[in-house]
Design a protein around this motif. Structure first.
Motif, PDB file in Angstrom:
ATOM      1  N   LEU A 186      10.516  -2.222   7.636  1.00  0.00           N
ATOM      2  CA  LEU A 186       9.181  -2.439   8.163  1.00  0.00           C
ATOM      3  C   LEU A 186       8.172  -1.843   7.186  1.00  0.00           C
ATOM      4  O   LEU A 186       8.186  -0.630   6.945  1.00  0.00           O
ATOM      5  CB  LEU A 186       9.017  -1.790   9.544  1.00  0.00           C
ATOM      6  N   GLY A 187       7.327  -2.691   6.615  1.00  0.00           N
ATOM      7  CA  GLY A 187       6.313  -2.211   5.684  1.00  0.00           C
ATOM      8  C   GLY A 187       5.920  -3.292   4.695  1.00  0.00           C
ATOM      9  O   GLY A 187       6.752  -4.122   4.299  1.00  0.00           O
ATOM     10  N   THR A 217       0.214  -0.065  12.633  1.00  0.00           N
ATOM     11  CA  THR A 217       1.261   0.935  12.852  1.00  0.00           C
ATOM     12  C   THR A 217       0.893   1.949  13.926  1.00  0.00           C
ATOM     13  O   THR A 217       1.657   2.893  14.157  1.00  0.00           O
ATOM     14  CB  THR A 217       1.563   1.682  11.539  1.00  0.00           C
ATOM     15  N   ASN A 218      -0.259   1.764  14.561  1.00  0.00           N
ATOM     16  CA  ASN A 218      -0.682   2.714  15.606  1.00  0.00           C
ATOM     17  C   ASN A 218      -0.430   2.185  17.006  1.00  0.00           C
ATOM     18  O   ASN A 218      -1.004   2.677  17.980  1.00  0.00           O
ATOM     19  CB  ASN A 218      -2.156   3.079  15.431  1.00  0.00           C
ATOM     20  N   TRP A 243      12.651   7.083   8.998  1.00  0.00           N
ATOM     21  CA  TRP A 243      11.393   7.012   8.259  1.00  0.00           C
ATOM     22  C   TRP A 243      11.371   8.105   7.195  1.00  0.00           C
ATOM     23  O   TRP A 243      12.290   8.913   7.130  1.00  0.00           O
ATOM     24  CB  TRP A 243      10.183   7.105   9.193  1.00  0.00           C
ATOM     25  N   ILE A 290       4.449   3.748   7.037  1.00  0.00           N
ATOM     26  CA  ILE A 290       5.519   2.917   6.497  1.00  0.00           C
ATOM     27  C   ILE A 290       6.078   3.592   5.239  1.00  0.00           C
ATOM     28  O   ILE A 290       5.377   4.392   4.622  1.00  0.00           O
ATOM     29  CB  ILE A 290       5.014   1.489   6.172  1.00  0.00           C
ATOM     30  N   ALA A 318       3.089   7.004  12.354  1.00  0.00           N
ATOM     31  CA  ALA A 318       2.397   5.725  12.139  1.00  0.00           C
ATOM     32  C   ALA A 318       2.348   5.349  10.652  1.00  0.00           C
ATOM     33  O   ALA A 318       1.355   4.804  10.169  1.00  0.00           O
ATOM     34  CB  ALA A 318       0.990   5.751  12.729  1.00  0.00           C
ATOM     35  N   ASN A 367       8.259   5.452  14.456  1.00  0.00           N
ATOM     36  CA  ASN A 367       7.789   6.533  13.578  1.00  0.00           C
ATOM     37  C   ASN A 367       6.528   7.132  14.184  1.00  0.00           C
ATOM     38  O   ASN A 367       5.461   6.504  14.144  1.00  0.00           O
ATOM     39  CB  ASN A 367       7.503   6.008  12.171  1.00  0.00           C
ATOM     40  N   TRP A 403       4.158  -4.700   7.827  1.00  0.00           N
ATOM     41  CA  TRP A 403       3.459  -3.750   8.684  1.00  0.00           C
ATOM     42  C   TRP A 403       2.582  -2.888   7.783  1.00  0.00           C
ATOM     43  O   TRP A 403       2.877  -2.690   6.611  1.00  0.00           O
ATOM     44  CB  TRP A 403       4.439  -2.843   9.432  1.00  0.00           C
ATOM     45  N   GLY A 404       1.502  -2.388   8.333  1.00  0.00           N
ATOM     46  CA  GLY A 404       0.610  -1.524   7.584  1.00  0.00           C
ATOM     47  C   GLY A 404      -0.712  -2.202   7.291  1.00  0.00           C
ATOM     48  O   GLY A 404      -1.036  -3.242   7.876  1.00  0.00           O
ATOM     49  N   PHE A 437       5.301   0.553  17.358  1.00  0.00           N
ATOM     50  CA  PHE A 437       5.621   1.166  16.068  1.00  0.00           C
ATOM     51  C   PHE A 437       5.769   2.673  16.192  1.00  0.00           C
ATOM     52  O   PHE A 437       6.649   3.266  15.565  1.00  0.00           O
ATOM     53  CB  PHE A 437       4.558   0.815  15.024  1.00  0.00           C
TER      54      PHE A 437
END
Length: 207
Positions: free
Chosen positions: A5-6, A39-40, A64, A53, A51, A48, A32-33, A44
């Protein structure tokens, strides 16, 4: 299959992508990001709480922190080739990985935000000059280490430490300001560029 994820332009996500390419790990990546899925969100944050990536999911295992992730992938898939199991050899690699995260990474913060991100909050000329000088000071440390080894950051062979350090060097050369002459760093950058995995994930995208 490994789930990452990122966004691919993130320097920390690129560490994971480079490691996957070195170890021939199949993966699926989701954006994501910044500019993509936020990520908030509760979804998500359950993965992590910071929040940030990247995050990986390996079956039912979630992890993470990018340097922790590449250590995990090396431990699972490398069989000691670039992340040896012998304690002192591994410690030598780990010290440079940790140095990248705690010292080198911190040193470029103001300059990167000013010159690449063009952040309005990072446009003070004196602070920028100080930031570039501090970044250069840390790169001189790397210069001396690479001049001593004549090859890679932890010695004569490519190791896991070269993934975060190599991406940091990419950021150094891609940030537009007058760089001091660091011949060992330049030679190292070109040496890394002979690796397919680095060409895929180390010299592409946004630094």
């Amino acid at each position: 299959m490994l789930r990452i994820l990122g966004r691919a332009s993130s320097i920390n996500v690129r560490k994971v992508l480079w490691a996957c390419a070195e170890f021939d790990i199949p993966f699926e990546r989701e954006d994501w990001g910044s500019g993509f899925q936020p990520t908030n969100t509760p979804e998500f944050l359950a993965l992590n709480p910071n929040a940030m990536i990247p995050v990986i999911q390996d079956g039912d295992f979630t992890l993470w922190e990018s340097n922790t992730i590449i250590r995990y992938l090396a431990t699972r898939h490398d069989q000691g080739a670039i992340y040896p199991t012998e304690a002192q050899a591994r410690a030598r690699i780990d010290q440079w990985i940790d140095w990248q995260a705690s010292d080198l990474n911190r040193s470029w913060s103001y300059a990167f935000m000013s010159l690449v991100r063009h952040s309005p909050a990072h446009q003070d000329p004196q602070a920028l000059a100080a930031g570039c000088a501090e970044w250069g000071r840390h790169m001189q440390i790397l210069e001396r280490q690479l001049a001593a080894t004549g090859a890679y950051v932890a010695g004569s062979r490519f190791t896991l430490a070269d993934i975060p350090i190599g991406l940091s060097v990419n950021r150094w050369f891609e940030t537009p300001f007058e760089h001091p002459h660091l011949p060992a760093v330049r030679a190292y950058y070109e040496r890394l560029s002979q690796r397919r995995a680095f060409c895929l994930h180390g010299r592409n995208g946004t630094p």
